[in-house]
Each structure stands twice: as C-alpha cells, then as structure tokens.
Design a protein around this motif. Structure first.
Motif, PDB file in Angstrom:
ATOM      1  N   LEU A  39       0.833  -1.193   0.000  1.00 34.71           N
ATOM      2  CA  LEU A  39       0.000   0.000   0.000  1.00 34.71           C
ATOM      3  C   LEU A  39       0.872   1.248   0.000  1.00 34.71           C
ATOM      4  O   LEU A  39       1.599   1.513   0.953  1.00 34.71           O
ATOM      5  N   MET A  40       0.811   2.015  -1.076  1.00 35.34           N
ATOM      6  CA  MET A  40       1.540   3.274  -1.225  1.00 35.34           C
ATOM      7  C   MET A  40       1.067   3.905  -2.527  1.00 35.34           C
ATOM      8  O   MET A  40       0.218   3.356  -3.226  1.00 35.34           O
ATOM      9  N   ASP A  41       1.602   5.047  -2.852  1.00 37.57           N
ATOM     10  CA  ASP A  41       1.488   5.580  -4.200  1.00 37.57           C
ATOM     11  C   ASP A  41       2.755   6.351  -4.501  1.00 37.57           C
ATOM     12  O   ASP A  41       3.437   6.833  -3.596  1.00 37.57           O
ATOM     13  N   ASP A  42       3.082   6.432  -5.770  1.00 35.40           N
ATOM     14  CA  ASP A  42       4.309   7.063  -6.231  1.00 35.40           C
ATOM     15  C   ASP A  42       3.947   8.270  -7.080  1.00 35.40           C
ATOM     16  O   ASP A  42       2.876   8.329  -7.682  1.00 35.40           O
ATOM     17  N   ALA A  43       4.844   9.251  -7.140  1.00 33.26           N
ATOM     18  CA  ALA A  43       4.565  10.482  -7.878  1.00 33.26           C
ATOM     19  C   ALA A  43       4.482  10.262  -9.378  1.00 33.26           C
ATOM     20  O   ALA A  43       3.785  11.003 -10.083  1.00 33.26           O
ATOM     21  N   ASN A  44       5.183   9.265  -9.881  1.00 37.80           N
ATOM     22  CA  ASN A  44       5.196   9.037 -11.324  1.00 37.80           C
ATOM     23  C   ASN A  44       3.823   8.629 -11.838  1.00 37.80           C
ATOM     24  O   ASN A  44       3.040   7.982 -11.140  1.00 37.80           O
ATOM     25  N   VAL A  45       3.544   9.009 -13.058  1.00 36.36           N
ATOM     26  CA  VAL A  45       2.316   8.609 -13.741  1.00 36.36           C
ATOM     27  C   VAL A  45       2.683   7.494 -14.722  1.00 36.36           C
ATOM     28  O   VAL A  45       3.659   7.630 -15.470  1.00 36.36           O
ATOM     29  N   PRO A  46       1.946   6.357 -14.720  1.00 37.10           N
ATOM     30  CA  PRO A  46       0.682   6.115 -14.036  1.00 37.10           C
ATOM     31  C   PRO A  46       0.848   5.917 -12.534  1.00 37.10           C
ATOM     32  O   PRO A  46       1.860   5.396 -12.072  1.00 37.10           O
ATOM     33  N   SER A  47      -0.174   6.329 -11.818  1.00 37.27           N
ATOM     34  CA  SER A  47      -0.211   6.213 -10.362  1.00 37.27           C
ATOM     35  C   SER A  47      -1.659   5.992  -9.957  1.00 37.27           C
ATOM     36  O   SER A  47      -2.580   6.131 -10.768  1.00 37.27           O
ATOM     37  N   LEU A  48      -1.853   5.676  -8.698  1.00 35.53           N
ATOM     38  CA  LEU A  48      -3.230   5.541  -8.208  1.00 35.53           C
ATOM     39  C   LEU A  48      -3.949   6.883  -8.260  1.00 35.53           C
ATOM     40  O   LEU A  48      -5.127   6.956  -8.598  1.00 35.53           O
ATOM     41  N   LEU A  49      -3.228   7.951  -7.927  1.00 40.97           N
ATOM     42  CA  LEU A  49      -3.822   9.282  -7.971  1.00 40.97           C
ATOM     43  C   LEU A  49      -4.321   9.627  -9.371  1.00 40.97           C
ATOM     44  O   LEU A  49      -5.347  10.290  -9.527  1.00 40.97           O
ATOM     45  N   SER A  50      -3.618   9.167 -10.386  1.00 41.67           N
ATOM     46  CA  SER A  50      -3.943   9.541 -11.762  1.00 41.67           C
ATOM     47  C   SER A  50      -5.013   8.659 -12.401  1.00 41.67           C
ATOM     48  O   SER A  50      -5.278   8.779 -13.602  1.00 41.67           O
ATOM     49  N   THR A  66      -8.986   5.873  -1.520  1.00 39.41           N
ATOM     50  CA  THR A  66      -7.574   5.736  -1.891  1.00 39.41           C
ATOM     51  C   THR A  66      -6.884   7.089  -1.885  1.00 39.41           C
ATOM     52  O   THR A  66      -5.746   7.222  -1.420  1.00 39.41           O
ATOM     53  N   LYS A  67      -7.573   8.100  -2.366  1.00 37.67           N
ATOM     54  CA  LYS A  67      -6.996   9.450  -2.411  1.00 37.67           C
ATOM     55  C   LYS A  67      -6.728   9.972  -1.001  1.00 37.67           C
ATOM     56  O   LYS A  67      -5.706  10.621  -0.749  1.00 37.67           O
ATOM     57  N   ARG A  68      -7.636   9.689  -0.072  1.00 39.04           N
ATOM     58  CA  ARG A  68      -7.411  10.105   1.316  1.00 39.04           C
ATOM     59  C   ARG A  68      -6.188   9.400   1.892  1.00 39.04           C
ATOM     60  O   ARG A  68      -5.411   9.994   2.648  1.00 39.04           O
ATOM     61  N   PHE A  69      -6.021   8.128   1.536  1.00 38.55           N
ATOM     62  CA  PHE A  69      -4.838   7.384   1.968  1.00 38.55           C
ATOM     63  C   PHE A  69      -3.576   7.989   1.360  1.00 38.55           C
ATOM     64  O   PHE A  69      -2.561   8.172   2.053  1.00 38.55           O
ATOM     65  N   ILE A  70      -3.624   8.300   0.061  1.00 35.11           N
ATOM     66  CA  ILE A  70      -2.452   8.820  -0.652  1.00 35.11           C
ATOM     67  C   ILE A  70      -1.923  10.084   0.022  1.00 35.11           C
ATOM     68  O   ILE A  70      -0.717  10.240   0.210  1.00 35.11           O
ATOM     69  N   PHE A  71      -2.843  10.992   0.392  1.00 30.11           N
ATOM     70  CA  PHE A  71      -2.422  12.250   1.004  1.00 30.11           C
ATOM     71  C   PHE A  71      -2.488  12.162   2.526  1.00 30.11           C
ATOM     72  O   PHE A  71      -3.138  12.957   3.199  1.00 30.11           O
ATOM     73  N   SER A  72      -1.819  11.156   3.033  1.00 29.30           N
ATOM     74  CA  SER A  72      -1.725  10.950   4.476  1.00 29.30           C
ATOM     75  C   SER A  72      -0.361  10.357   4.781  1.00 29.30           C
ATOM     76  O   SER A  72       0.340   9.841   3.893  1.00 29.30           O
ATOM     77  N   THR A  73       0.013  10.392   6.034  1.00 26.19           N
ATOM     78  CA  THR A  73       1.303   9.830   6.446  1.00 26.19           C
ATOM     79  C   THR A  73       1.317   8.304   6.372  1.00 26.19           C
ATOM     80  O   THR A  73       2.366   7.691   6.559  1.00 26.19           O
ATOM     81  N   ASP A  74       0.163   7.693   6.099  1.00 23.02           N
ATOM     82  CA  ASP A  74       0.139   6.241   5.906  1.00 23.02           C
ATOM     83  C   ASP A  74       0.758   5.853   4.569  1.00 23.02           C
ATOM     84  O   ASP A  74       1.128   4.697   4.376  1.00 23.02           O
ATOM     85  N   ASN A  75       0.848   6.814   3.655  1.00 23.96           N
ATOM     86  CA  ASN A  75       1.538   6.589   2.390  1.00 23.96           C
ATOM     87  C   ASN A  75       3.008   6.948   2.590  1.00 23.96           C
ATOM     88  O   ASN A  75       3.340   8.099   2.863  1.00 23.96           O
ATOM     89  N   PRO A  76       3.918   5.983   2.459  1.00 25.67           N
ATOM     90  CA  PRO A  76       5.338   6.267   2.735  1.00 25.67           C
ATOM     91  C   PRO A  76       5.960   7.307   1.809  1.00 25.67           C
ATOM     92  O   PRO A  76       7.024   7.845   2.131  1.00 25.67           O
ATOM     93  N   SER A  77       5.318   7.623   0.693  1.00 27.75           N
ATOM     94  CA  SER A  77       5.859   8.618  -0.236  1.00 27.75           C
ATOM     95  C   SER A  77       5.306  10.019   0.005  1.00 27.75           C
ATOM     96  O   SER A  77       5.693  10.957  -0.692  1.00 27.75           O
TER      97      SER A  77
END
Length: 205
Positions: A39-50, A66-77
């Motif tokens: 569970l994480m997301d990376d800045a590169n596209v494609p990404s979960l955010l995109s 997923t977006k709430r997870f992405i913009f939280s400290t639970d996402n290591p990136s």
C-alpha cells in the motif's frame, strides 16, 4: 484484446482492492495474487492518484478512499511541510530519481501536485495549486523533478519537460476549452502574476 482487458479488470477487482482499517476499501499499489499487497502511491504517472486522468473505469468511492490514503502519512511517499514561498504544501515523492545522488529528503514531485489539480473539479483548488507550483519553481519558471517541501530551492533536475507539459495542461483546464468541452465545463479565472512574488513571471511585468 477485449479478453485481456477483462482479465485485467477481473484481477483488479479480485486482488487489487484491499480493505484498510482506517480508509475502508482502497486500491493497492502492488499485489501478487496470493494475498500479499503493498500500500503506497508514487509520484510518477501512471499512479493511483492519476486513475481518473488515465480513463480507467474506477469505483468512485474506492478512489476517494484511496486518495485520502495517498495524502496521508500512511503513504510512505507522502510529505508535508511549510516554507516562506509556498506556505503549507504537500505532495507525493518517489524513490526514483534522475540521479540517485539527487534524491532529496522530504521530497515531493511537482508532477504529483499537478496531477492532484488535473483530477480535481474544484476551480479554487486548481488555482491554489497553480499558485503553489509557481512559487515552488524557485524563480526558474520551470517544473522540477522534485523539491524539498521545506525549501523549494533544494530541487533536482532544473528542467523536466514531463511536469512542464502537465503543468500546461493544468493551466489549460482552467478554461472552457480543455480537456473535453463537450463533457465538462471549467470557469475561466485569472490570477495576476504580480501577486506571486518571486516568480519569474512577476519579473517580466
């Protein structure tokens, strides 16, 4: 091709959606099909955010979780900070860098901030993101690969055409002409560059 598409879709629905105790069902970044996931997301596209930007037929509730997870400290990136140029700013970093020697602590990639604007239908959020990105350019007027959230003058790659192109697309999305005038309308809003102190644009006025 249709068979392959259906198999991929089935795999995502069977293995790619994980129930998170805090966020509910979210899309996983990686799975192996045997019950293991990352569970994480990376800045590169494609990404979960995109996901919406890429045109995937996603479940909106799962994506919002997923977006709430992405913009939280639970996402290591994920990193959040404050500096005198952008104020409070947050975004997604990456373990990848053009040069390993250029990996910056507490880094965010402008690409991730741009993508947050591209998938948003909130005009005010888009404009705020444009302001922050201009301020984070360290007066160069270009989007960099990454920068330190607490000091945007500490950045990697002085010129990176991929986020520059995405930034142009984000700016265009503030008009009625992009991305799909037959599907979605945007309000036209303007911001005076003189109100973005330190930007390369304010120097040209």
């Amino acid at each position: 091709m249709k068979k392959l598409r259906n198999e991929i879709q089935d795999g995502i629905e069977r293995y790619g959606i994980i129930h998170h105790e805090k966020y509910g069902p979210i899309y996983a970044y990686e799975v192996d099909g045997f019950g293991n996931y990352f569970l994480m997301d990376d800045a590169n596209v494609p990404s979960l955010l995109s996901i919406p930007y890429l045109g995937y037929n996603y479940d909106n509730q799962i994506y919002q979780n997923t977006k709430r997870f992405i913009f939280s400290t639970d996402n290591p990136s994920y990193h959040k900070g404050w500096n005198q140029w952008t104020g409070e700013i947050e975004g997604i970093g990456s373990s990848h860098a053009h040069k390993k020697s250029e990996i910056i602590p507490s880094d965010v990639w402008p690409m991730s901030i741009i993508m947050r604007g591209l998938v948003s239908n909130d005009i005010d959020e888009k404009i705020n993101i444009v302001h922050q990105l201009l301020q984070s350019s360290a007066t160069t007027g270009f989007m960099h690969e990454s920068f330190n959230v607490n000091n945007p003058f500490n950045y990697s790659r002085s010129w990176f055409c991929w986020p520059d192109s995405l930034f142009a697309e984000l700016t265009m999305s503030l008009t009625h002409d992009c991305p799909r005038p037959d599907k979605e309308k945007y309000n036209i809003k303007e911001w005076p560059y003189s109100q973005v102190p330190g930007s390369i644009f304010s120097q040209n006025e």
